[in-house]
Design an enzyme around this catalytic site. Structure first.
Site, mmCIF file in Angstrom:
data_model
loop_
_atom_site.group_PDB
_atom_site.id
_atom_site.type_symbol
_atom_site.label_atom_id
_atom_site.label_comp_id
_atom_site.label_asym_id
_atom_site.label_seq_id
_atom_site.Cartn_x
_atom_site.Cartn_y
_atom_site.Cartn_z
ATOM 1 N N ARG A 52 -5.286 -3.022 2.329
ATOM 2 C CA ARG A 52 -4.333 -4.094 2.612
ATOM 3 C C ARG A 52 -3.996 -4.019 4.096
ATOM 4 O O ARG A 52 -4.445 -3.130 4.804
ATOM 5 C CB ARG A 52 -3.118 -4.080 1.676
ATOM 6 C CG ARG A 52 -2.697 -2.779 1.097
ATOM 7 C CD ARG A 52 -2.171 -1.790 2.091
ATOM 8 N NE ARG A 52 -1.134 -2.388 2.903
ATOM 9 C CZ ARG A 52 -0.780 -1.980 4.099
ATOM 10 N NH1 ARG A 52 -1.369 -0.929 4.662
ATOM 11 N NH2 ARG A 52 0.147 -2.576 4.789
ATOM 12 N N GLY A 53 -3.188 -4.998 4.555
ATOM 13 C CA GLY A 53 -2.929 -5.082 5.992
ATOM 14 C C GLY A 53 -3.957 -6.021 6.601
ATOM 15 O O GLY A 53 -5.161 -5.911 6.318
ATOM 16 N N ALA A 54 -3.467 -6.945 7.439
ATOM 17 C CA ALA A 54 -4.339 -8.039 7.881
ATOM 18 C C ALA A 54 -5.673 -7.590 8.504
ATOM 19 O O ALA A 54 -6.747 -8.035 8.066
ATOM 20 C CB ALA A 54 -3.557 -8.932 8.841
ATOM 21 N N ARG A 89 -6.897 -13.066 -0.857
ATOM 22 C CA ARG A 89 -5.508 -12.985 -0.370
ATOM 23 C C ARG A 89 -5.331 -14.108 0.663
ATOM 24 O O ARG A 89 -5.978 -14.089 1.707
ATOM 25 C CB ARG A 89 -5.208 -11.611 0.250
ATOM 26 C CG ARG A 89 -5.246 -10.517 -0.807
ATOM 27 C CD ARG A 89 -4.411 -9.318 -0.465
ATOM 28 N NE ARG A 89 -3.009 -9.572 -0.305
ATOM 29 C CZ ARG A 89 -2.182 -8.698 0.311
ATOM 30 N NH1 ARG A 89 -2.650 -7.568 0.795
ATOM 31 N NH2 ARG A 89 -0.898 -8.968 0.428
ATOM 32 N N ASP A 240 0.665 -11.088 9.960
ATOM 33 C CA ASP A 240 -0.492 -11.486 9.149
ATOM 34 C C ASP A 240 -1.107 -12.784 9.652
ATOM 35 O O ASP A 240 -2.277 -13.057 9.410
ATOM 36 C CB ASP A 240 -0.095 -11.631 7.690
ATOM 37 C CG ASP A 240 0.092 -10.265 7.069
ATOM 38 O OD1 ASP A 240 1.192 -9.712 7.175
ATOM 39 O OD2 ASP A 240 -0.896 -9.733 6.534
ATOM 40 N N ASN A 250 4.791 -12.580 8.488
ATOM 41 C CA ASN A 250 4.599 -11.160 8.176
ATOM 42 C C ASN A 250 5.258 -10.879 6.831
ATOM 43 O O ASN A 250 5.833 -11.777 6.194
ATOM 44 C CB ASN A 250 5.198 -10.298 9.300
ATOM 45 C CG ASN A 250 4.785 -8.836 9.209
ATOM 46 O OD1 ASN A 250 3.597 -8.525 9.066
ATOM 47 N ND2 ASN A 250 5.735 -7.939 9.258
#
Ligand code: MRU
Length: 357
Positions: A52-54, A89, A240, A250
């Site tokens: 996860r995390g952009a 996502r 993000d 975000n």
């Protein structure tokens, strides 16, 4: 970054065109790795938030495209893989950026050339990401040292996890913090818990502690109070998706922290790589697709019990109505500056254009 003194990355190529990722759903209780060998594996890793995390979502998606092309390099399969990954996502724009980079690279090649080109480009994007995040760290460090010269120690509030676990290495918001720490600056991080998935409590505290950075976990509602008490010098978060005018999307709750910082006259900085800017959107509020996540993330908490076994506890009434948006948008007027891999700029169209166009 370091795990118990050992340099580590979130995603790595292993033998036979496979990848090894840290399973972030198990942290901080267990450090385990999962192998990804197919598009389906990459899709599930993103969808189920093993990664996860952009920036990390983007790199995993790039490799996902490459793995799909290895199994079937036809145009039809490339289009299907693109569609599948884009649906995994919806908010983090790095995913779309990375998938487009791979598609553009391979689409005019012969079928037998496509896989190698896609795999090599995925590896290059991963290396570029490490370099960009390290550069964000250097640029952010200089900005913070300038802003807080003559200070014995610096207290920074961060929200969610925008550290190396959200990227391939270094992180975005945490990268300047690691750079300052590595140079011996006395720095302390207040970590928002970040309900409902608690990325702050589970991931940010873990990675900061593993690297040796002093940090304290607080509940999401404590930040404003700490600002009034003078315990926070600045906020530093990731993004993000940043729109062309500098609005910042975000993790949910970021906006409230920006409002508190504004009211307390504290700088609110956002750190991001170029791949997180969505030049196609003029502004963010009501224009960015906001991922709506499972109600179970709100109604339940997951952890380990006193015997170390996994436990899931329901905290709300059985039939409670729940709404669980994953992200929010902080309007540019609350953002002091954007810290990017190309330099620092105002959170405005003019500021972004000057750096990137
Ligand atoms: O839902 P997540 O864990 O993918 O959300 C991550 C964040 O909101 C980060 O702050 C964002 O991706 C910036 S990361 C470098």
């Amino acid at each position: 970054m370091l795990i118990d003194g050992k340099p580590s990355r979130t995603i790595q190529e292993i033998d036979n065109y496979k990848l090894s990722i840290i399973d972030q759903t198990l942290l901080p209780h267990k450090l385990e790795y999962i192998a990804l060998a197919t598009l389906e594996d990459a899709f599930n890793a993103i969808k189920n938030m093993h990664v996860r995390g952009a920036p990390l979502i983007g790199i995993t998606a790039a490799y996902g495209m490459a793995l799909a092309i290895r199994d079937d390099p036809s145009k039809q399969n490339i289009n299907e893989a693109e569609k599948k990954l884009l649906n995994s996502r919806p908010t983090a724009v790095d995913l779309k950026w990375a998938v487009n980079r791979i598609k553009e690279k391979v689409i005019n090649l012969n079928n037998n050339e496509r896989f190698e080109a896609a795999w090599l480009l995925s590896g290059k994007l991963a290396e570029d990401s490490v370099f960009e995040c390290s550069t964000i760290g250097d640029i952010g460090r200089d900005l913070i040292l300038k802003e807080f010269k003559n200070r014995k120690n610096i207290n920074i509030l961060t929200h969610c996890n925008a550290g190396w676990l959200a990227c391939v290495d270094w992180g975005t918001a945490l990268s300047p913090i690691y750079k300052l720490f590595n140079e011996g600056v006395d720095i302390h991080v207040w970590v928002d818990e970040t309900r409902p998935r608690s990325q702050g409590a589970l991931l940010t505290t873990w990675e900061l502690t593993k690297h040796g950075v002093s940090n304290t976990l607080i509940v999401d509602n404590a930040g404003g109070h700490l600002m009034q008490e003078g315990k926070i010098d600045m906020c530093l978060v990731g993004s993000d998706r940043t729109t062309a005018n500098g609005d910042v999307c975000n993790k949910i709750g970021t906006y409230l922290k920006a409002l508190s910082a504004y009211d307390n006259n504290l700088p609110f900085y956002v750190a991001l790589p170029e791949s997180t800017i969505d030049f196609s959107l003029r502004s963010g509020v009501n224009n960015i697709p906001i991922e709506e996540r499972s109600s179970k993330e709100v109604s339940h908490v997951i952890g380990i019990d006193s015997k170390g076994s996994n436990a899931e506890i329901r905290i709300s009434g059985e039939h409670t109505n729940i709404y669980n948006p994953g992200f929010d948008v902080t309007p540019n007027k609350y953002v002091t500056k954007l810290i990017t891999n190309k330099g620092v700029c105002e959170a405005s169209k003019e500021g972004i254009d000057k750096l990137f166009k």
